[in-house]
Design a protein around this motif. Structure first.
Motif, short mmCIF file in Angstrom:
data_model
loop_
_atom_site.label_atom_id
_atom_site.label_comp_id
_atom_site.label_asym_id
_atom_site.label_seq_id
_atom_site.Cartn_x
_atom_site.Cartn_y
_atom_site.Cartn_z
N ARG A 1 12.25 27.77 56.56
CA ARG A 1 12.16 26.70 57.54
C ARG A 1 13.33 25.72 57.47
NH1 ARG A 1 6.48 23.90 59.12
NH2 ARG A 1 7.35 22.61 60.78
N LEU B 1 14.44 21.86 59.01
CA LEU B 1 14.05 20.65 59.73
C LEU B 1 14.85 19.52 59.12
CD1 LEU B 1 12.09 19.15 61.71
CD2 LEU B 1 10.54 18.91 59.76
N LEU B 2 15.72 18.91 59.92
CA LEU B 2 16.60 17.86 59.40
C LEU B 2 16.26 16.54 60.08
CD1 LEU B 2 19.87 19.93 59.28
CD2 LEU B 2 18.72 18.92 57.32
N LEU B 3 15.97 15.54 59.25
CA LEU B 3 15.57 14.23 59.76
C LEU B 3 16.58 13.18 59.33
CD1 LEU B 3 11.90 14.86 58.78
CD2 LEU B 3 12.76 14.71 61.11
N ARG C 1 22.33 22.81 48.57
CA ARG C 1 21.43 23.29 49.61
C ARG C 1 22.07 24.31 50.55
NH1 ARG C 1 17.18 19.40 49.85
NH2 ARG C 1 16.34 20.62 51.54
N GLY D 1 4.42 15.87 62.24
CA GLY D 1 5.80 16.35 62.31
C GLY D 1 6.77 15.47 61.54
N PRO E 1 7.42 14.15 57.91
CA PRO E 1 6.97 14.35 56.52
C PRO E 1 7.23 13.12 55.66
CG PRO E 1 9.03 15.52 56.89
CD PRO E 1 8.66 14.88 58.20
N ILE F 1 4.05 18.67 58.31
CA ILE F 1 4.77 19.65 59.13
C ILE F 1 4.02 20.98 59.13
CG2 ILE F 1 7.04 18.54 58.96
CD1 ILE F 1 7.75 20.69 56.81
N ARG G 1 13.47 14.59 53.97
CA ARG G 1 14.37 14.43 55.11
C ARG G 1 15.22 15.67 55.38
NH1 ARG G 1 18.07 9.96 54.16
NH2 ARG G 1 17.99 10.85 52.07
N HIS G 2 15.26 16.58 54.41
CA HIS G 2 16.12 17.76 54.55
C HIS G 2 15.30 18.99 54.17
CE1 HIS G 2 18.62 14.30 53.15
NE2 HIS G 2 19.40 14.65 54.15
N ILE G 3 14.92 19.77 55.16
CA ILE G 3 14.20 21.02 54.92
C ILE G 3 15.16 22.10 55.37
CG2 ILE G 3 12.18 22.39 55.60
CD1 ILE G 3 10.95 19.36 56.02
N HIS H 1 13.01 22.01 50.27
CA HIS H 1 12.99 20.61 50.70
C HIS H 1 12.95 19.72 49.47
CE1 HIS H 1 8.67 19.91 49.78
NE2 HIS H 1 8.61 21.21 49.91
#
Lengths: 263, 263
Positions: free
Chosen positions: A114, A116-118, A216, B166, B168, B201, B231-233, B238
Motif C-alpha cells: 500500500r 498513501l502519502l500525507l 523507504r 482515511g 491515520p 485506513i 504520514r508515509h505509507i 509505514h
C-alpha cells in the motif's frame, strides 16, 4: 572514479564476523568525525555481511567519540528471513565500542504494498535558483564535512548571517560535492549531513546519543531534499527529525536522533 | 496492591547476565502479544541491570512474534558513564531472539539544561468530558490489551463507527485501567498502547520492524495525552509517530516505529 564517500566508508573483511575500516578526517564536524559518517561505515559492513542489500531500519547508540584512524567492525547475524535480515554491529576503536547498532536490511527496491502519502516535500525553489547557505561564512570557520556536500536553500539561514533565527528547522537541497549519486547506504549518512538545527538557537555542538534511520525507497540520481527540525529541547536533550525526498519527489528516508547539547 | 503492568513485566534474575520473565496473554492484540509490552519487559531487565534507572533511549528490532509463555532476557553492559549507561538486550523464547534492543539509560529526573518547546500537546477536552473510543464496539471483538487501558477521545474514531476516516492519526488521553501511575519504564509500553493508526485506513494488522523510544521527563501521576500519526505509507511499510505529555502538559516521551502492513 572513486568517490569520497565510498573510499572513506570502505570495509575490508578480516574474518567471518569482522571488518576493518579507516575513519578519515574528511567528515569532521567541530566535534570530530560526524556521527552519520561513522554509522554509514557500520551500515556498509552490514550490507556486505547480510544477504539483503539495503538498510531498511538501522538504530545506533553512540557510546564514545570517534577519532580519525583505524576502526574494527564486528557483525553478528541475528535472523535471516525471506523479506528481512537483521544483525548487530559494533564499531570499535582502540578496543572500545564507539557505536553499537542494530540493522534490519531488505531489498527496498522490491517493497510492494500500500501507498498513501500525507506529507509533501519542502516547497523549495529549484536548486539552481537557491543559495549556498555557507556562502557568507569564512571557509576557515567551516569544518571539513562542509566540503563533502553541496547545499542549497531558498535564503541564507540565520546562523550563516550571524543571527540565529530561534527556529531550529531547515529545508534544503543536498548532494555529495564530488557527484556521487545517493543510494540506500548513503541515506544512513545524509540525515546527519545538514548543518545542525541547534545552530539556529545559538548552540554549536551537540552529542548524538541515539539515531534511527528508516530507508523507504531507492533514491533517484540527483539532488535530495531534506526537511530537518527540532521541536522539543528539554533538560539539555533534543531530537533532530529528518525527512528526505529524492529529486523526483519520492519519499526515500526518515530519521530521528536524540542528542545532548554540548560536547 | 500489585498492578497488572508490574506483574506482567516482572523479571527474575537468573545470573549476572540473564533474567527470566513470563509473557502473559493480557496484552494480546489481534496478532498476539503487543510489541510495546514485550519491549517493556526487556526495558525493565535493563533498568534492573544498569546503574541508571530510566530508559532515555531504547531502540528495538522485532525479529519474531512473541507468544504467551516463558521468556529469557540476556543483558550485556556496553558502557557506564557519569550521565548515561548503555546495554544490549535480547529477549528470547524457545532459544530464539524475539526482540533485540539497545538501551541508553539515565536518571531522567536529573536532566538539566536548555528548555525550548515548539510543539503543543493536543487540544483535547478534559478526559472526564471525552468519550470512550471503544464504547460502540462489541467487547467480543476487542483484544485483551484494550482492557488494560482506559482511553478518552473528543469523538469516537472512524474505525469504531465502522467508517475509517482515511486519516491515520489520533489524539487521545490514556492511562492504565487498574490505576497504576505512569513512570519512565511504562513510557516504553505506552507508545504502542493506543489503537493503531492503520485502523483508520481500513487495515487491521501490522508488524513492527523497529521501534525507538526516547523518554524525556518523569511523568506526573494521572492521565497521559498521546498524539499518534502515520504520514508515509510506502511499499506496505509505514511509520507510527507518537508524542506523549503528562497531565501537567509536560512533554515526557517521543517514539517512532517502522511497521509492515499485514501479519
Amino acid at each position: 572514479m572513486t568517490f569520497e564517500f565510498d573510499e572513506d566508508t570502505a570495509v575490508t573483511r578480516v574474518d567471518d564476523a569482522t571488518f576493518a575500516a579507516q575513519v578519515t578526517e574528511r567528515w569532521n564536524t567541530f566535534a570530530g568525525p560526524n556521527g552519520g559518517y561513522i554509522l554509514s561505515i557500520a551500515a556498509r559492513a552490514l550490507a556486505v555481511h547480510l544477504p539483503m542489500p539495503d538498510p531498511l531500519a538501522v538504530s545506533a547508540h553512540f557510546l564514545r567519540p570517534a577519532t580519525p584512524g583505524p576502526a574494527t567492525i564486528h557483525v553478528e547475524s541475528l535472523k535471516s528471513g525471506r523479506r528481512h535480515a537483521s544483525a548487530l554491529t559494533r564499531l570499535q576503536q582502540n578496543g572500545k565500542d564507539v557505536l553499537v547498532a542494530l540493522g534490519t536490511y531488505a531489498d527496498v527496491s522490491k517493497a510492494s504494498g500500500r501507498e498513501l502519502l500525507l506529507n509533501e516535500p519542502p516547497a523549495l525553489r529549484d536548486p539552481d535558483g537557491g543559495v549556498d547557505p555557507g556562502a557568507g561564512i569564512d571557509p576557515a570557520f567551516m569544518p571539513p564535512i562542509a566540503q563533502r556536500f553541496v547545499y542549497r536553500t531558498d535564503a541564507p539561514p540565520g546562523f550563516a548571517l550571524g543571527k540565529p533565527s530561534g527556529r531550529p528547522a531547515y529545508d534544503a537541497w543536498i548532494r555529495f560535492a564530488d557527484g556521487r549519486e545517493p543510494d540506500p547506504l548513503a541515506l544512513t549518512m545524509f540525515p546527519d549531513a545538514l548543518f545542525p538545527t541547534i545552530f539556529e538557537i545559538g548552540e554549536l555542538i551537540s552529542t548524538t546519543v541515539e539515531m534511527s534511520v528508516h530507508v523507504r525507497a531507492v533514491p533517484a540520481p540527483g539532488w535530495l531534499t531534506m526537511r530537518v527540525s527540532s521541536r522539543h529541547i528539554t533538560g539539555g536533550y533534543h531530537e533532530e527529525d529528518v525527512e528526505i525526498w529524492d529529486q523526483r519527489g519520492t519519499f526515500v528516508a526518515q530519521a530521528r536522533q536524540l542528542a545532548l547539547l554540548g560536547g
